[in-house]
Design an enzyme around this catalytic site. Structure first.
Site, PDB file in Angstrom:
ATOM      1  N   MET A  72       0.833  -1.199   0.000  1.00  0.00           N
ATOM      2  CA  MET A  72       0.000   0.000   0.000  1.00  0.00           C
ATOM      3  C   MET A  72       0.872   1.256   0.000  1.00  0.00           C
ATOM      4  SD  MET A  72      -3.530  -0.682   2.035  1.00  0.00           S
ATOM      5  CE  MET A  72      -2.883  -0.491   3.678  1.00  0.00           C
TER       6      MET A  72
ATOM      7  N   TYR B  39       4.166   3.905   0.897  1.00  0.00           N
ATOM      8  CA  TYR B  39       4.947   4.471   1.983  1.00  0.00           C
ATOM      9  C   TYR B  39       5.938   3.415   2.475  1.00  0.00           C
ATOM     10  CZ  TYR B  39       6.074   8.349   4.963  1.00  0.00           C
ATOM     11  OH  TYR B  39       6.736   9.413   5.532  1.00  0.00           O
ATOM     12  N   LEU B  40       6.800   3.026   1.546  1.00  0.00           N
ATOM     13  CA  LEU B  40       7.649   1.857   1.728  1.00  0.00           C
ATOM     14  C   LEU B  40       8.674   2.044   2.847  1.00  0.00           C
ATOM     15  CD1 LEU B  40       8.338   0.965  -2.013  1.00  0.00           C
ATOM     16  CD2 LEU B  40       6.409   0.279  -0.561  1.00  0.00           C
TER      17      LEU B  40
ATOM     18  N   GLU C 197      11.881  -0.493   5.132  1.00  0.00           N
ATOM     19  CA  GLU C 197      12.887  -1.512   4.888  1.00  0.00           C
ATOM     20  C   GLU C 197      12.271  -2.906   4.751  1.00  0.00           C
ATOM     21  OE1 GLU C 197      16.460  -3.128   3.971  1.00  0.00           O
ATOM     22  OE2 GLU C 197      15.991  -0.987   4.127  1.00  0.00           O
TER      23      GLU C 197
ATOM     24  N   HIS D 158       9.383  -3.637   3.241  1.00  0.00           N
ATOM     25  CA  HIS D 158       8.976  -3.742   1.837  1.00  0.00           C
ATOM     26  C   HIS D 158      10.191  -3.939   0.935  1.00  0.00           C
ATOM     27  CE1 HIS D 158       5.564  -1.095   3.390  1.00  0.00           C
ATOM     28  NE2 HIS D 158       4.945  -2.164   2.946  1.00  0.00           N
TER      29      HIS D 158
ATOM     30  N   SER E 263       4.400   0.910   7.941  1.00  0.00           N
ATOM     31  CA  SER E 263       4.118   2.246   7.420  1.00  0.00           C
ATOM     32  C   SER E 263       3.417   3.101   8.467  1.00  0.00           C
ATOM     33  CB  SER E 263       3.255   2.141   6.160  1.00  0.00           C
ATOM     34  OG  SER E 263       3.937   1.434   5.145  1.00  0.00           O
TER      35      SER E 263
END
Length: 280
Positions: free
Chosen positions: A30, A32-33, A35, A37, A186
């Site tokens: 979704m 707003y990456l 570490e 992700h 996030s």
């Protein structure tokens, strides 16, 4: 790296990649990456020729009063981070592209969605299963990558893939944590300094539960209460749930005789934080 906003663009890219024998990895997010992700992208890059990162704040998995409108978004930042770890494509569709006018089809996974976040957030996993099914149908990945922090979500996706005979592999990647133990999320951006300090009780309590389990404790109620007592020492934390279920079936248990998922959800300020460990 390419950024696509339409289903047609992504499908064209995938067709061209497959025409020359390249494999496709998908990392659904979704945005707003963080570490966590990025580690999914790294793992995908190791396994697949091309990696597609979907960035879509999915409205069907949010309930009334949840943080859909204020969920953090920053596509430019996400694009820089994704490209930095080797992503080939970002798929960032608008809501109308995924749910056009007249949309009325949903995917329900039963039983394992009845507990934990499924009970605390009615309808959440229907939204998750639906959007992930759509992403699988759009991208047709060989492998899809999910994080262990969202343990129930990973189990739901695995169950759905098996039950619906979807032709792909699902890989669950170990939770990535901050140096002090806080699981990356996030939603951590919502935390004030004192709330963040208090939130360390989540990972501390899970580590303590692992220790007593390794020392021989098998009574689920006693381990659960140990975790509750540790979290309650922090006045800024409000427990949503602390539960232990069999893994991967998510059936209630009294004695831990096989792998068991110890999962918790805690609220502090505007943030709702989840974490877990598998006792085995």
């Amino acid at each position: 790296m390419f950024i696509y906003h339409t289903i047609a663009e992504v499908r064209r890219y995938v067709r061209e990649a497959r025409s020359i024998g390249q494999s496709i990895g998908l990392v659904p997010t979704m945005g707003y990456l963080h570490e966590g992700h990025l580690e999914l992208v790294r793992q995908a890059k190791k396994r697949c020729d091309k990696v597609i990162v979907s960035i879509f704040v999915n409205p069907t998995q949010f309930g009334p009063g949840e943080d859909l409108e204020r969920y953090p978004r920053d596509l430019d930042r996400d694009a820089r981070l994704s490209e930095g770890v080797g992503a080939d494509v970002i798929f960032n569709p608008p809501v109308a592209e995924m749910y056009p006018a007249g949309y009325c089809t949903y995917v329900d996974v039963e039983r394992i969605t009845e507990h934990l976040c499924g009970q605390a957030r009615p309808g959440h996993f229907r939204g998750v299963a639906t959007v992930v099914t759509k992403l699988f149908n759009i991208v047709r990945p060989d492998v899809a990558f999910f994080g262990q922090k969202d343990a129930q979500q990973a189990l739901v996706i695995n169950r759905m893939v098996a039950d619906l005979d979807m032709d792909l592999e699902v890989v669950t990647v170990t939770t990535v944590r901050e140096p002090d133990g806080l699981a990356m999320s996030s939603r951590n951006v919502y935390l004030e300094p004192e709330q963040r300090r208090a939130a360390l009780a989540l990972s501390r309590s899970l580590r303590r539960a692992e220790e007593v389990f390794q020392a021989g404790e098998r009574d689920a109620a006693r381990i659960r209460q140990l975790v509750i007592d540790m979290i309650k020492k922090e006045a800024l934390l409000e427990i949503d749930y602390v539960e232990i279920y069999s893994h991967p079936e998510l059936e209630p248990i009294d004695q831990i005789e096989g792998p068991a998922l110890l999962a918790l959800a805690v609220k502090t300020g505007r943030a709702r934080l989840i974490d877990n460990t598998v006792l085995r």
